[in-house]
Design a protein around this motif. Structure first.
Motif, PDB file in Angstrom:
ATOM      1  N   LYS A  69      43.615  29.253  43.592  1.00 40.40           N
ATOM      2  CA  LYS A  69      42.892  29.577  42.366  1.00 40.40           C
ATOM      3  C   LYS A  69      43.087  31.040  41.988  1.00 40.40           C
ATOM      4  N   GLN A  70      43.094  31.906  42.992  1.00 36.35           N
ATOM      5  CA  GLN A  70      43.271  33.326  42.730  1.00 36.35           C
ATOM      6  C   GLN A  70      44.673  33.597  42.176  1.00 36.35           C
ATOM      7  N   GLU A  71      45.679  32.953  42.723  1.00 36.88           N
ATOM      8  CA  GLU A  71      47.045  33.141  42.220  1.00 36.88           C
ATOM      9  C   GLU A  71      47.185  32.640  40.794  1.00 36.88           C
ATOM     10  N   LYS A  72      46.496  31.529  40.474  1.00 34.99           N
ATOM     11  CA  LYS A  72      46.545  30.999  39.116  1.00 34.99           C
ATOM     12  C   LYS A  72      45.910  31.958  38.136  1.00 34.99           C
ATOM     13  N   SER A  73      44.784  32.566  38.534  1.00 34.60           N
ATOM     14  CA  SER A  73      44.096  33.478  37.621  1.00 34.60           C
ATOM     15  C   SER A  73      44.902  34.763  37.420  1.00 34.60           C
ATOM     16  N   VAL A  74      45.643  35.180  38.401  1.00 38.81           N
ATOM     17  CA  VAL A  74      46.441  36.407  38.280  1.00 38.81           C
ATOM     18  C   VAL A  74      47.664  36.150  37.398  1.00 38.81           C
ATOM     19  N   THR A  75      48.330  35.002  37.621  1.00 39.70           N
ATOM     20  CA  THR A  75      49.539  34.702  36.850  1.00 39.70           C
ATOM     21  C   THR A  75      49.202  34.145  35.483  1.00 39.70           C
ATOM     22  N   GLY A  76      48.020  33.672  35.330  1.00 44.64           N
ATOM     23  CA  GLY A  76      47.468  33.312  34.145  1.00 44.64           C
ATOM     24  C   GLY A  76      47.669  32.349  33.183  1.00 44.64           C
TER      25      GLY A  76
END
Length: 76
Positions: A69-76
């Motif tokens: 989830k954190q990687e998704k929010s960073v890559t956006g």
């Protein structure tokens, strides 16, 4: 024919796909719980090892889900 610049009225659906390592950890957790139940019903204290493995794999599952989830929010 081209892009009119308007936004679509249909909201975009985000992919809720679970990261592969989290899925493997979840499967391992379920199997370890089943093995612990079988061990304890047969009267074996080896079930304690299975309970510990289930706890470890459960924590791994949560870690990989949060990381995904954190990687998704960073890559956006």
């Amino acid at each position: 024919m081209g892009d009119t610049g308007r936004r679509s009225s249909v909201p975009r659906q985000e992919s809720t796909k679970m990261p592969r390592l989290a899925l493997y950890a979840l499967i391992l957790c379920v199997l370890a719980v089943a093995a612990a139940v079988v061990s304890f019903t047969r009267g074996s204290w080896l079930g304690i090892v299975w309970v510990l493995l289930a706890g470890l794999s459960s924590n791994m599952c949560w870690y990989y889900v949060k990381r995904g989830k954190q990687e998704k929010s960073v890559t956006g």
